[in-house]
Write a protein that holds these residues in place. Structure first.
Motif, mmCIF file in Angstrom:
data_model
loop_
_atom_site.group_PDB
_atom_site.id
_atom_site.type_symbol
_atom_site.label_atom_id
_atom_site.label_comp_id
_atom_site.label_asym_id
_atom_site.label_seq_id
_atom_site.Cartn_x
_atom_site.Cartn_y
_atom_site.Cartn_z
ATOM 1 N N THR A 1 -2.746 -3.671 -3.815
ATOM 2 C CA THR A 1 -3.221 -3.238 -2.430
ATOM 3 C C THR A 1 -4.492 -3.413 -2.311
ATOM 4 O O THR A 1 -5.217 -4.199 -1.193
ATOM 5 C CB THR A 1 -3.235 -1.798 -2.291
ATOM 6 O OG1 THR A 1 -1.886 -1.388 -2.124
ATOM 7 C CG2 THR A 1 -3.842 -1.281 -0.941
ATOM 8 N N PHE B 1 0.965 -1.729 -7.857
ATOM 9 C CA PHE B 1 0.818 -1.773 -6.499
ATOM 10 C C PHE B 1 -0.814 -1.382 -5.979
ATOM 11 O O PHE B 1 -1.035 -1.900 -4.774
ATOM 12 C CB PHE B 1 2.054 -1.018 -5.928
ATOM 13 C CG PHE B 1 3.247 -1.969 -5.927
ATOM 14 C CD1 PHE B 1 3.607 -2.616 -4.435
ATOM 15 C CD2 PHE B 1 3.854 -1.931 -7.061
ATOM 16 C CE1 PHE B 1 4.698 -3.351 -4.683
ATOM 17 C CE2 PHE B 1 5.111 -2.791 -6.769
ATOM 18 C CZ PHE B 1 5.440 -3.326 -5.723
ATOM 19 N N THR B 2 -1.084 -0.549 -6.617
ATOM 20 C CA THR B 2 -2.585 -0.005 -6.280
ATOM 21 C C THR B 2 -3.690 -1.162 -6.396
ATOM 22 O O THR B 2 -4.464 -1.423 -5.443
ATOM 23 C CB THR B 2 -3.025 1.260 -6.930
ATOM 24 O OG1 THR B 2 -2.024 2.237 -6.717
ATOM 25 C CG2 THR B 2 -4.493 1.858 -6.162
ATOM 26 N N SER C 1 0.772 -1.284 -0.036
ATOM 27 C CA SER C 1 0.026 0.105 0.130
ATOM 28 C C SER C 1 0.999 1.330 -0.064
ATOM 29 O O SER C 1 0.553 2.275 -0.762
ATOM 30 C CB SER C 1 -0.947 -0.017 1.184
ATOM 31 O OG SER C 1 -1.689 -1.149 1.280
ATOM 32 N N GLY D 1 2.293 1.707 -3.392
ATOM 33 C CA GLY D 1 1.527 2.356 -4.091
ATOM 34 C C GLY D 1 0.890 3.698 -3.917
ATOM 35 O O GLY D 1 1.013 4.702 -4.998
ATOM 36 N N GLY E 1 2.023 6.736 -6.519
ATOM 37 C CA GLY E 1 0.845 7.312 -7.032
ATOM 38 C C GLY E 1 0.998 8.983 -6.896
ATOM 39 O O GLY E 1 0.564 9.770 -7.504
ATOM 40 N N ASN F 1 -6.726 5.207 -1.432
ATOM 41 C CA ASN F 1 -5.905 4.534 -0.625
ATOM 42 C C ASN F 1 -5.286 5.399 0.462
ATOM 43 O O ASN F 1 -5.065 5.030 1.511
ATOM 44 C CB ASN F 1 -4.461 4.031 -1.509
ATOM 45 C CG ASN F 1 -4.539 2.758 -2.052
ATOM 46 O OD1 ASN F 1 -5.527 1.958 -1.806
ATOM 47 N ND2 ASN F 1 -3.537 2.266 -2.907
ATOM 48 N N PHE G 1 2.903 2.298 -9.932
ATOM 49 C CA PHE G 1 1.655 2.768 -9.178
ATOM 50 C C PHE G 1 0.399 2.068 -9.364
ATOM 51 O O PHE G 1 -0.222 1.558 -8.658
ATOM 52 C CB PHE G 1 1.388 4.410 -9.534
ATOM 53 C CG PHE G 1 0.031 4.787 -9.261
ATOM 54 C CD1 PHE G 1 -0.561 4.715 -8.157
ATOM 55 C CD2 PHE G 1 -0.527 5.055 -10.505
ATOM 56 C CE1 PHE G 1 -1.878 5.405 -7.757
ATOM 57 C CE2 PHE G 1 -2.118 5.676 -10.163
ATOM 58 C CZ PHE G 1 -2.724 5.531 -9.019
#
Length: 172
Positions: free
Chosen positions: A52, A48-49, A18, A21, A25, A112, A45
């Motif tokens: 997450t 990993f998002t 998280s 990300g 981001g 997030n 980004f």
């Protein structure tokens, strides 16, 4: 045990994913403001998002026990990320797909950060003292509301700015 890891280890991996990300981001968001495509960081980004949101579902209580607000945010985020990936990689940000990408990617990033604020108020003792939560409810009160409001305004302003300023040359 979750996916062969202890719950503690799995949650730690989820948190690290998280944070990667979110950091990637935020850099991508500021790159959009400067019309600087960052293909590698953008891919990190988005990946990993997505991870997450996906890794949040197996953390107890499981989805089968009770649908929680965090599950709903995860589902919405995954839908938005699918649209963002299609806009970026499938449509190459052509025409209307540029603002579609910006809005869907930045809303996912906002989600997030929204969850990060909640978790920070739950886990950091100094913040928990400012906005105590009564389990299983999330934190509340004026301090928490102000912080979440600031985060929301930050994202609205920067997303609108990115929408107006980001003019990619070519980006694939």
């Amino acid at each position: 045990m979750v996916l062969g890891l202890s719950l503690h280890t799995f949650v730690l991996v989820h948190v690290v994913i998280s944070l990667i990300g979110i950091v990637a981001g935020l850099v991508v968001m500021f790159g959009l403001l400067g019309s600087k495509p960052m293909p590698g960081l953008t891919a990190i980004f988005l990946l990993f998002t997505i991870l997450t949101s996906a890794t949040g579902f197996p953390i107890p209580p499981l989805l089968t026990e009770k649908l929680l607000p965090s599950h709903i945010i995860g589902i919405i985020s995954l839908v938005l990320l699918a649209i963002a990936c299609f806009a970026l990689y499938g449509q190459k940000l052509a025409g209307v797909w540029r603002p579609v990408y910006i809005v869907t990617a930045m809303i996912s990033l906002y989600f997030n950060c929204f969850v990060l604020v909640i978790q920070s108020f739950l886990k950091v003792p100094a913040l928990a003292a400012l906005a105590p939560a009564v389990p299983p409810a999330p934190p509340g009160g004026p301090v928490f509301a102000v912080v979440q409001g600031i985060v929301l305004v930050f994202f609205v302003v920067l997303t609108v700015g990115a929408w107006r300023r980001y003019k990619p040359m070519t980006f694939a």
